[in-house]
Motif scaffolding. Structure first.
Motif, PDB file in Angstrom:
ATOM      1  N   TRP A   1     -68.105   6.447  50.230  1.00 28.63           N
ATOM      2  CA  TRP A   1     -69.096   5.841  49.313  1.00 28.63           C
ATOM      3  C   TRP A   1     -68.421   5.158  48.128  1.00 28.63           C
ATOM      4  CZ3 TRP A   1     -74.237   5.580  50.581  1.00 28.63           C
ATOM      5  CH2 TRP A   1     -74.634   6.355  51.676  1.00 28.63           C
ATOM      6  N   ARG A   2     -67.134   4.797  48.262  1.00 26.83           N
ATOM      7  CA  ARG A   2     -66.434   4.097  47.176  1.00 26.83           C
ATOM      8  C   ARG A   2     -67.259   2.920  46.673  1.00 26.83           C
ATOM      9  NH1 ARG A   2     -61.703   1.475  49.546  1.00 26.83           N
ATOM     10  NH2 ARG A   2     -62.670   2.261  51.433  1.00 26.83           N
ATOM     11  N   GLY A   3     -67.345   2.790  45.365  1.00 31.23           N
ATOM     12  CA  GLY A   3     -68.062   1.646  44.796  1.00 31.23           C
ATOM     13  C   GLY A   3     -69.497   1.969  44.415  1.00 31.23           C
ATOM     14  N   VAL A   4     -70.051   3.076  44.961  1.00 28.48           N
ATOM     15  CA  VAL A   4     -71.444   3.421  44.650  1.00 28.48           C
ATOM     16  C   VAL A   4     -71.489   4.175  43.318  1.00 28.48           C
ATOM     17  CG1 VAL A   4     -73.518   4.611  45.480  1.00 28.48           C
ATOM     18  CG2 VAL A   4     -71.980   3.498  47.097  1.00 28.48           C
ATOM     19  N   ILE A   5     -72.422   3.787  42.462  1.00 27.11           N
ATOM     20  CA  ILE A   5     -72.498   4.408  41.135  1.00 27.11           C
ATOM     21  C   ILE A   5     -73.823   5.140  40.950  1.00 27.11           C
ATOM     22  CG2 ILE A   5     -70.896   2.777  40.037  1.00 27.11           C
ATOM     23  CD1 ILE A   5     -73.388   1.372  38.805  1.00 27.11           C
ATOM     24  N   CYS A   6     -73.825   6.028  39.988  1.00 27.29           N
ATOM     25  CA  CYS A   6     -74.989   6.865  39.711  1.00 27.29           C
ATOM     26  C   CYS A   6     -76.106   6.011  39.089  1.00 27.29           C
ATOM     27  CB  CYS A   6     -74.574   7.985  38.742  1.00 27.29           C
ATOM     28  SG  CYS A   6     -75.946   8.982  38.190  1.00 27.29           S
ATOM     29  N   PRO A   7     -77.312   6.077  39.660  1.00 31.41           N
ATOM     30  CA  PRO A   7     -78.407   5.271  39.108  1.00 31.41           C
ATOM     31  C   PRO A   7     -78.896   5.781  37.759  1.00 31.41           C
ATOM     32  CG  PRO A   7     -79.216   6.684  40.876  1.00 31.41           C
ATOM     33  CD  PRO A   7     -77.725   6.877  40.830  1.00 31.41           C
ATOM     34  N   VAL A   8     -78.481   7.006  37.380  1.00 30.52           N
ATOM     35  CA  VAL A   8     -78.927   7.563  36.094  1.00 30.52           C
ATOM     36  C   VAL A   8     -77.965   7.159  34.979  1.00 30.52           C
ATOM     37  CG1 VAL A   8     -79.541   9.683  34.849  1.00 30.52           C
ATOM     38  CG2 VAL A   8     -79.920   9.533  37.331  1.00 30.52           C
ATOM     39  N   CYS A   9     -76.651   7.368  35.204  1.00 29.22           N
ATOM     40  CA  CYS A   9     -75.695   7.154  34.104  1.00 29.22           C
ATOM     41  C   CYS A   9     -74.678   6.058  34.401  1.00 29.22           C
ATOM     42  CB  CYS A   9     -74.980   8.459  33.780  1.00 29.22           C
ATOM     43  SG  CYS A   9     -73.872   8.995  35.100  1.00 29.22           S
TER      44      CYS A   9
ATOM     45  N   GLN B   1     -72.012   6.163  36.238  1.00 33.32           N
ATOM     46  CA  GLN B   1     -70.654   6.614  36.592  1.00 33.32           C
ATOM     47  C   GLN B   1     -70.449   6.577  38.113  1.00 33.32           C
ATOM     48  OE1 GLN B   1     -69.451  10.397  35.072  1.00 33.32           O
ATOM     49  NE2 GLN B   1     -69.843   9.843  32.936  1.00 33.32           N
ATOM     50  N   ALA B   2     -69.158   6.555  38.517  1.00 35.91           N
ATOM     51  CA  ALA B   2     -68.845   6.545  39.948  1.00 35.91           C
ATOM     52  C   ALA B   2     -69.378   7.816  40.614  1.00 35.91           C
ATOM     53  CB  ALA B   2     -67.337   6.455  40.132  1.00 35.91           C
ATOM     54  N   LEU B   3     -69.831   7.661  41.853  1.00 36.59           N
ATOM     55  CA  LEU B   3     -70.265   8.824  42.636  1.00 36.59           C
ATOM     56  C   LEU B   3     -69.199   9.133  43.674  1.00 36.59           C
ATOM     57  CD1 LEU B   3     -74.004   7.856  43.327  1.00 36.59           C
ATOM     58  CD2 LEU B   3     -73.210   9.736  41.886  1.00 36.59           C
ATOM     59  N   THR B   4     -68.944  10.417  43.879  1.00 38.55           N
ATOM     60  CA  THR B   4     -68.025  10.811  44.958  1.00 38.55           C
ATOM     61  C   THR B   4     -68.737  11.827  45.846  1.00 38.55           C
ATOM     62  OG1 THR B   4     -67.060  12.388  43.426  1.00 38.55           O
ATOM     63  CG2 THR B   4     -65.801  10.389  43.825  1.00 38.55           C
ATOM     64  N   GLU B   5     -68.359  11.806  47.112  1.00 39.67           N
ATOM     65  CA  GLU B   5     -69.075  12.638  48.079  1.00 39.67           C
ATOM     66  C   GLU B   5     -68.319  13.920  48.416  1.00 39.67           C
ATOM     67  OE1 GLU B   5     -68.652  12.133  52.061  1.00 39.67           O
ATOM     68  OE2 GLU B   5     -70.163  13.675  52.367  1.00 39.67           O
ATOM     69  N   THR B   6     -68.993  15.031  48.355  1.00 39.37           N
ATOM     70  CA  THR B   6     -68.473  16.277  48.914  1.00 39.37           C
ATOM     71  C   THR B   6     -69.600  16.909  49.702  1.00 39.37           C
ATOM     72  OG1 THR B   6     -67.641  16.596  46.670  1.00 39.37           O
ATOM     73  CG2 THR B   6     -67.070  18.301  48.274  1.00 39.37           C
TER      74      THR B   6
ATOM     75  N   ARG C   1     -71.612  15.981  51.941  1.00 44.37           N
ATOM     76  CA  ARG C   1     -72.819  15.151  52.051  1.00 44.37           C
ATOM     77  C   ARG C   1     -73.706  15.177  50.807  1.00 44.37           C
ATOM     78  NH1 ARG C   1     -73.143  13.174  57.267  1.00 44.37           N
ATOM     79  NH2 ARG C   1     -75.311  12.625  57.104  1.00 44.37           N
ATOM     80  N   VAL C   2     -73.072  15.406  49.664  1.00 50.62           N
ATOM     81  CA  VAL C   2     -73.780  15.238  48.392  1.00 50.62           C
ATOM     82  C   VAL C   2     -72.945  14.301  47.532  1.00 50.62           C
ATOM     83  CG1 VAL C   2     -74.720  16.368  46.324  1.00 50.62           C
ATOM     84  CG2 VAL C   2     -74.751  17.576  48.526  1.00 50.62           C
ATOM     85  N   LEU C   3     -73.607  13.264  46.962  1.00 49.65           N
ATOM     86  CA  LEU C   3     -72.915  12.364  46.040  1.00 49.65           C
ATOM     87  C   LEU C   3     -73.143  12.877  44.629  1.00 49.65           C
ATOM     88  CD1 LEU C   3     -73.870   8.767  47.347  1.00 49.65           C
ATOM     89  CD2 LEU C   3     -72.083  10.314  48.132  1.00 49.65           C
ATOM     90  N   ARG C   4     -72.024  13.007  43.871  1.00 50.29           N
ATOM     91  CA  ARG C   4     -72.123  13.522  42.503  1.00 50.29           C
ATOM     92  C   ARG C   4     -71.356  12.627  41.552  1.00 50.29           C
ATOM     93  NH1 ARG C   4     -73.889  18.882  43.049  1.00 50.29           N
ATOM     94  NH2 ARG C   4     -73.200  19.617  45.070  1.00 50.29           N
ATOM     95  N   CYS C   5     -71.879  12.517  40.317  1.00 50.01           N
ATOM     96  CA  CYS C   5     -71.135  11.807  39.275  1.00 50.01           C
ATOM     97  C   CYS C   5     -70.536  12.843  38.324  1.00 50.01           C
ATOM     98  CB  CYS C   5     -72.065  10.867  38.510  1.00 50.01           C
ATOM     99  SG  CYS C   5     -73.229  11.756  37.475  1.00 50.01           S
TER     100      CYS C   5
END
Ligand SMILES: C[S@@+](CC[C@H](N)C(=O)[O-])C[C@H]1O[C@@H](n2cnc3c(N)ncnc32)[C@H](O)[C@@H]1O
Ligand SMILES: [Zn+2]
Length: 282
Positions: A13-21, A23-28, A30-34
């Motif tokens: 998911w490189r390049g995907v950012i958090c719609p709230v803040c 920040q970059a999201l990273t996956e662990t 099957r959950v994306l977290r900022c």
């Protein structure tokens, strides 16, 4: 190693950012977290819902399942294949990253994946059903449910080409996510699109100045580089005509009269007319 076809990327998911803040999201798992702790589950089908609503979510958002299935049946028959060929010509050489903004059930994203192996593909649609249908058929691409009119959940300067096919545009956000040499390929219906269908089913005409309006809407962020016109003849039976009507906003105005008019069709000849507008950041 370069990831041909996205297979090695897995859930990259490189390049995907958090719609709230933002920040970059990273996956662990099957959950994306900022970094701020906002978390988004990756659905079983492989898409992520990044829609944010202020207050209660609306009941109906974007295209409905029946519209999406009609669109898939119609497009998979190849009726708009000439449009896909034109789009591929305009995309030209393999971009590193491409976003299909308003991707629907994903026909054009799938076709682009086949023609541009190695390109990292993102698809975005406000309809969760669309994102789900698209993700199920193209696991190598990353699909998101998101609103093009809000923050596009991709990093600044992270995309090389945006394709935007019969879907809404957000010039400010498109120009933010595109890199300096980024290009936007927008496809719109042209005046005289489907004249027979319009007469027979009493549909609204395409505005004569649609292209000028869109160019004006984009002008603060984009220069119009080129306009490619295209016509594609259609010879449809009743089922194709029904799908063509249902895959557009006509779906919302389905009447008994339309149903009767459809039943009378055995074969139906019409002309699809489009324009592909190529924009670049100035
Ligand atoms: C006419 S369909 C075109 C879909 C696809 N590009 C194709 O040509 O097959 C328009 C799509 O835009 C989506 N859409 C509408 N409003 C949107 C928004 N604000 N943000 C993202 N997608 C939106 C709809 O859900 C629908 O899938
Ligand atoms: Zn966040």
């Amino acid at each position: 190693m370069r990831d041909k076809g996205g297979i090695l990327a897995g859930m990259d998911w490189r390049g995907v950012i958090c719609p709230v803040c933002g920040q970059a999201l990273t996956e662990t798992a099957r959950v994306l977290r900022c970094g701020q702790g906002h978390a988004f589950d990756v659905a079983r089908e492989g898409y992520v819902n990044l829609l944010r609503w202020r207050g209660k979510p609306p009941k109906i958002v974007g295209d409905q399942a029946e519209m999406l299935h009609a669109r898939r049946r119609f497009l998979e028959k190849g009726w708009y294949a000439p449009l896909m060929d034109l789009l591929a010509t305009a995309v030209d050489k393999n971009p590193a990253v491409l976003l299909d903004a308003g991707c629907g059930e994903g026909y054009y994203t799938r076709q682009l994946a086949a023609r541009f192996p190695g390109t990292r593909l993102f698809g975005l649609d406000i309809s969760k059903t669309a994102a789900r249908l698209a993700a199920k058929q193209l696991p190598s691409a990353r699909f998101m449910a998101a609103d093009v009119n809000q923050l596009i959940p991709l990093a600044t300067n992270s995309v090389d080409v945006i394709v935007n096919i019969f879907a809404p545009r957000n010039p400010t956000e498109f120009s933010r996510v595109l890199g300096a040499d980024g290009r936007l390929l927008t496809i719109i219906p042209a005046p005289g699109h489907l004249p027979e269908l319009r007469t027979r089913f009493n549909l609204l005409n395409i505005e004569a100045d649609k292209q000028e309006k869109i160019t004006a809407q984009m002008s603060r962020d984009f220069d119009l580089i080129q306009v490619y016109p295209l016509s594609a003849p259609l010879v449809l039976d009743a089922a194709d005509a029904r799908d063509l009507l249902k895959m557009t906003p006509n779906y919302w105005h389905w009447t008994a009269v339309r149903q009767t008019n459809l039943a009378a069709i055995t074969q139906f000849t019409d002309m699809a007319r489009f324009q592909l507008l190529q924009f670049a950041c100035p």
